[in-house]
Design a protein around this motif. Structure first.
Motif, short mmCIF file in Angstrom:
data_model
loop_
_atom_site.label_atom_id
_atom_site.label_comp_id
_atom_site.label_asym_id
_atom_site.label_seq_id
_atom_site.Cartn_x
_atom_site.Cartn_y
_atom_site.Cartn_z
N GLY A 87 -49.73 15.84 -31.75
CA GLY A 87 -50.54 15.98 -30.54
C GLY A 87 -50.33 14.84 -29.57
O GLY A 87 -50.25 15.05 -28.34
N ARG A 91 -48.36 15.36 -25.69
CA ARG A 91 -48.95 15.00 -24.38
C ARG A 91 -48.14 13.90 -23.71
O ARG A 91 -47.90 13.96 -22.48
N ARG A 94 -44.86 15.05 -21.90
CA ARG A 94 -44.99 15.71 -20.60
C ARG A 94 -44.74 14.73 -19.46
O ARG A 94 -44.37 15.14 -18.35
N GLN A 95 -44.96 13.44 -19.70
CA GLN A 95 -44.67 12.41 -18.70
C GLN A 95 -43.49 11.53 -19.11
O GLN A 95 -43.33 10.42 -18.59
N GLY A 310 -53.71 14.86 -28.43
CA GLY A 310 -53.46 15.02 -27.00
C GLY A 310 -54.53 14.35 -26.16
O GLY A 310 -54.24 13.76 -25.11
N GLN A 311 -55.78 14.42 -26.62
CA GLN A 311 -56.88 13.81 -25.87
C GLN A 311 -56.77 12.29 -25.87
O GLN A 311 -57.01 11.62 -24.85
N GLU A 314 -54.06 11.32 -23.46
CA GLU A 314 -54.53 11.50 -22.08
C GLU A 314 -55.35 10.30 -21.63
O GLU A 314 -55.16 9.76 -20.52
#
Length: 349
Positions: A87, A91, A94-95, A310-311, A314
């Motif tokens: 996870g 995320r 993606r960057q 992922g959280q 972020e």
């Protein structure tokens, strides 16, 4: 082969080192044709910026660090960490942000890695896991001025941002469920005793004893390994069946702090001829595919660990973008999924 430098690129293209620096850093001062030639030469030579030079220039490393102070042997069989890492990386990718992972012996070694990686500008921030009682790591990261996010914690004020779930509430939901089934003798095969979440779960069980009329509420800490989980289970199941006054009553239900230890406990119960769930109910934290493919399938506290990773990523990206940001994100409490490993205790147990 020596690492190519700006001087090497300058010699190949036939320009000054200053022109190469302008082109590589996207600054004005060179024509577009010259910039294109320099960038093409850098690509052909597989040139990469040196971390120290990036640090001096204020450029980001485009990477984050995760340093884990646990035995590597236990991490290798932990589905929780596999899902968490997946996870996190999903995320971050993606960057186009990488993740540096290192397993070390203890917190002192972990803090030393924080110092080295911060000094060398290898990462832009850190993910801190397994918050401890009297944990020295948050203060060390704050002193370094390194952006960081803690996974876990109590949700109270602290120097770092955090993403956390209520471990006490989760444990209480398990104990309340088992008590509703009729269990009054509950054991707990816990994780490492220095972890905050371990202590919260231990206290939740202990505090429930009077409220629910439990005659046995005992926790045995382990290192999260299957071997220690099995050993703790043997200790609990070797207790006398009807010696409550001596404090040695065998539990009719056991809660495990990981699914790996729950599976080890199920194996020990079979080995000792203790029927699950007729004579012993089993509940696991950290629901994974392991709890669903065994027989009986294991009742578990379930959450989306991939989404949790992922959280955390972020929040860390937000903190890196704005180091003055402090986030305190409470995630959903893991929910109890009932399966075949729990039932009302047999009358004769």
């Amino acid at each position: 082969m020596a690492r190519p430098t700006i001087a090497d690129i300058a010699r190949r293209v036939g320009v000054s080192k200053g022109a190469v620096s302008f082109a590589l850093n996207g600054r004005p001062g060179v024509s577009e044709a010259t910039r294109a030639r320099i960038l093409e030469a850098a690509r052909e030579m597989n040139w990469r910026p040196h971390s120290a030079a990036r640090a001096l220039g204020g450029a980001r490393a485009e990477a984050v660090g995760l340093v884990i102070a646990r035995p590597a042997s236990t991490l290798g069989v932990e589905p929780f960490f596999a899902q968490l890492l997946s996870g996190l990386q999903a995320r971050l990718s993606r960057q186009q942000v990488a993740m540096h992972l290192l397993v070390v012996e203890d917190s002192a070694a972990e803090i030393e890695v924080y110092r080295e990686w911060t000094s060398a500008h290898r990462v832009d921030g850190f993910i801190l896991v397994d918050p401890q009682v009297r944990d020295p790591r948050p203060a060390a990261l704050e002193e370094l001025g390194a952006p960081a996010v803690v996974l876990g914690g109590s949700g109270g004020p602290g120097p770092l941002s955090s993403v956390w779930a209520d471990d006490r509430e989760a444990m209480l939901s398990v104990v309340d469920y088992l008590a509703a089934l009729g269990h009054r003798r509950i054991g707990h095969v816990a994780g490492l005793p220095g972890f905050r979440h371990t202590q919260r779960r231990i206290r939740a069980l202990r505090d429930s004893a009077g409220r629910l009329g439990l005659t046995c509420a005992v926790s045995l800490p382990t290192d999260f390994s299957d071997a220690e989980g099995a050993a703790a289970t043997r200790t609990l199941l070797s207790r006398g069946r009807a010696r409550a006054s001596a404090g040695a009553t065998r539990p009719t239900a056991i809660v495990y702090d990981s699914d790996v230890m729950a599976l080890a406990g199920l194996g020990v119960a079979m080995e000792m001829g203790v029927r699950v769930p007729d004579e012993l109910s089993i509940v696991a934290f950290d629901d994974s595919v392991l709890t669903r493919v065994t027989h009986p399938a294991i009742t578990s506290l379930s959450r989306d660990t991939f989404a949790l990773g992922g959280q955390v990523a972020e929040v860390l990206l937000e903190v890196i973008a704005d180091p003055g940001t402090r986030r305190n994100v409470k995630t959903a409490t893991p929910r109890l999924v009932i399966r075949g490993s729990t039932a009302a205790p047999a009358k004769t147990v």
